[in-house]
Design a protein around this motif. Structure first.
Motif, mmCIF file in Angstrom:
data_model
loop_
_atom_site.group_PDB
_atom_site.id
_atom_site.type_symbol
_atom_site.label_atom_id
_atom_site.label_comp_id
_atom_site.label_asym_id
_atom_site.label_seq_id
_atom_site.Cartn_x
_atom_site.Cartn_y
_atom_site.Cartn_z
ATOM 1 N N MET A 14 0.884 -1.156 0.000
ATOM 2 C CA MET A 14 0.000 0.000 0.000
ATOM 3 C C MET A 14 0.927 1.213 0.000
ATOM 4 N N THR A 15 0.758 2.080 -0.994
ATOM 5 C CA THR A 15 1.626 3.239 -1.138
ATOM 6 C C THR A 15 0.802 4.509 -0.989
ATOM 7 N N LEU A 16 1.249 5.394 -0.108
ATOM 8 C CA LEU A 16 0.626 6.701 0.059
ATOM 9 C C LEU A 16 1.586 7.735 -0.492
ATOM 10 N N GLU A 17 1.037 8.690 -1.230
ATOM 11 C CA GLU A 17 1.870 9.721 -1.843
ATOM 12 C C GLU A 17 1.224 11.079 -1.613
ATOM 13 N N ALA A 18 2.055 12.069 -1.267
ATOM 14 C CA ALA A 18 1.558 13.427 -1.054
ATOM 15 C C ALA A 18 2.622 14.413 -1.507
ATOM 16 N N GLU A 19 2.173 15.599 -1.883
ATOM 17 C CA GLU A 19 3.097 16.657 -2.293
ATOM 18 C C GLU A 19 2.991 17.812 -1.305
ATOM 19 N N PRO A 85 18.322 13.719 2.704
ATOM 20 C CA PRO A 85 16.907 13.878 3.051
ATOM 21 C C PRO A 85 15.978 13.092 2.132
ATOM 22 N N HIS A 86 16.460 11.986 1.560
ATOM 23 C CA HIS A 86 15.678 11.339 0.503
ATOM 24 C C HIS A 86 15.111 9.958 0.787
ATOM 25 N N LYS A 87 15.659 9.223 1.750
ATOM 26 C CA LYS A 87 15.184 7.846 1.912
ATOM 27 C C LYS A 87 15.264 7.399 3.367
ATOM 28 N N LEU A 88 14.224 6.673 3.768
ATOM 29 C CA LEU A 88 14.150 6.067 5.089
ATOM 30 C C LEU A 88 13.449 4.727 4.931
ATOM 31 N N VAL A 89 14.048 3.672 5.464
ATOM 32 C CA VAL A 89 13.433 2.348 5.424
ATOM 33 C C VAL A 89 13.420 1.804 6.851
ATOM 34 N N PHE A 90 12.236 1.357 7.282
ATOM 35 C CA PHE A 90 12.135 0.796 8.630
ATOM 36 C C PHE A 90 11.060 -0.286 8.658
ATOM 37 N N ARG A 91 11.216 -1.179 9.626
ATOM 38 C CA ARG A 91 10.192 -2.184 9.891
ATOM 39 C C ARG A 91 9.323 -1.629 11.013
ATOM 40 N N ASP A 92 8.029 -1.609 10.779
ATOM 41 C CA ASP A 92 7.069 -0.975 11.675
ATOM 42 C C ASP A 92 6.257 -2.059 12.363
ATOM 43 N N GLY A 93 6.322 -2.082 13.696
ATOM 44 C CA GLY A 93 5.618 -3.113 14.433
ATOM 45 C C GLY A 93 4.771 -2.561 15.554
ATOM 46 N N PHE A 94 3.897 -3.390 16.054
ATOM 47 C CA PHE A 94 3.077 -3.062 17.211
ATOM 48 C C PHE A 94 3.797 -3.559 18.451
ATOM 49 N N ALA A 95 3.590 -2.861 19.571
ATOM 50 C CA ALA A 95 4.253 -3.244 20.814
ATOM 51 C C ALA A 95 3.217 -3.469 21.910
ATOM 52 N N ASN A 96 3.607 -4.292 22.858
ATOM 53 C CA ASN A 96 2.792 -4.514 24.047
ATOM 54 C C ASN A 96 2.978 -3.328 24.997
ATOM 55 N N GLU A 97 2.211 -3.312 26.090
ATOM 56 C CA GLU A 97 2.302 -2.215 27.063
ATOM 57 C C GLU A 97 3.714 -2.011 27.585
ATOM 58 N N THR A 109 7.079 -3.424 6.381
ATOM 59 C CA THR A 109 8.289 -2.683 6.015
ATOM 60 C C THR A 109 7.838 -1.408 5.328
ATOM 61 N N ALA A 110 8.316 -0.277 5.830
ATOM 62 C CA ALA A 110 7.971 1.025 5.255
ATOM 63 C C ALA A 110 9.182 1.579 4.518
ATOM 64 N N ARG A 111 8.948 2.020 3.284
ATOM 65 C CA ARG A 111 9.995 2.652 2.479
ATOM 66 C C ARG A 111 9.536 4.068 2.155
ATOM 67 N N MET A 124 6.460 13.122 -1.260
ATOM 68 C CA MET A 124 6.825 12.087 -0.303
ATOM 69 C C MET A 124 5.955 10.867 -0.567
ATOM 70 N N SER A 125 6.614 9.729 -0.654
ATOM 71 C CA SER A 125 5.928 8.463 -0.878
ATOM 72 C C SER A 125 6.263 7.530 0.284
ATOM 73 N N ILE A 126 5.246 6.873 0.814
ATOM 74 C CA ILE A 126 5.441 5.870 1.866
ATOM 75 C C ILE A 126 4.861 4.564 1.344
ATOM 76 N N GLU A 127 5.748 3.620 1.044
ATOM 77 C CA GLU A 127 5.301 2.306 0.587
ATOM 78 C C GLU A 127 5.375 1.349 1.765
ATOM 79 N N ASN A 128 4.245 0.760 2.099
ATOM 80 C CA ASN A 128 4.186 -0.235 3.166
ATOM 81 C C ASN A 128 4.069 -1.608 2.533
ATOM 82 N N GLU A 129 5.010 -2.478 2.863
ATOM 83 C CA GLU A 129 4.967 -3.853 2.360
ATOM 84 C C GLU A 129 4.554 -4.766 3.504
ATOM 85 N N PHE A 130 3.562 -5.595 3.236
ATOM 86 C CA PHE A 130 2.997 -6.488 4.234
ATOM 87 C C PHE A 130 3.563 -7.895 4.039
ATOM 88 N N PRO A 131 3.669 -8.681 5.112
ATOM 89 C CA PRO A 131 4.234 -10.022 4.974
ATOM 90 C C PRO A 131 3.344 -10.982 4.191
#
Length: 167
Positions: A14-19, A85-97, A109-111, A124-131
């Motif tokens: 799922m890719t979100l894009e905004a200007e 200022p052009h690229k960030l890649v991270f794995r985004d997870g949920f956490a317990n309390e 994974t967010a790119r 800016m584009s945020i591509e989320n890749e799901f497992p």
């Protein structure tokens, strides 16, 4: 500002894009500065608080959001790649309390790509890749698309405040 959303089950993305009416360096600061990140990362009804912010490869960003009923869902990023200022890649997870990973919910994974476009603007584009497609559907049912769209919708106001202060 318009946020464009593209979903592609075949690539599980799922890719979100905004200007934005700002430079890539300015848009990058929205990620790099934890106080600015807090102002937009959560949707308006679930504002974010950044608890830890180590934005470098191997680093970790930890946050929680506070809902209208006082609930505080937690999340974290495991940072893989940082190229300001052009690229960030991270794995985004949920956490317990207690901040430990919640393995019952899928990690994505967010790119993030930030690039200049005509007229002194930035895309800016945020591509989320799901497992899996199932994970994509599960997070969609939880409101991920709406939440991210609302979160991105807050950025223009942050950038406008800064423009007003420099006048």
């Amino acid at each position: 500002m318009t946020v464009t959303v593209r979903k592609d089950p075949s690539s599980r993305t799922m890719t979100l894009e905004a200007e934005f009416d700002a430079s890539p360096e300015r848009v990058w600061q929205l990620w790099a500065d934890p106080r600015q990140l807090e102002r937009w990362w959560g949707p308006p009804t679930y504002p974010a608080t950044v608890d830890a912010h180590d934005l470098r490869p191997g680093g970790r960003v930890e946050y929680h959001m506070t809902g209208p009923e006082g609930d505080q869902p937690r999340g974290y990023w495991e940072v893989d790649e940082v190229r300001p200022p052009h690229k960030l890649v991270f794995r985004d997870g949920f956490a317990n309390e207690d901040g430990t990973p919640n393995t019952e919910l899928p990690m994505t994974t967010a790119r993030v790509t930030i690039q200049p476009i005509d007229g002194g603007k930035t895309r800016m584009s945020i591509e989320n890749e799901f497992p899996s497609v199932e994970a994509m559907e599960q997070l969609a049912a939880m409101g991920t698309e709406e939440g991210l769209t609302q979160a991105l919708g807050q950025i223009d106001a942050i950038l406008a405040e800064e423009r007003d202060q420099t006048r």
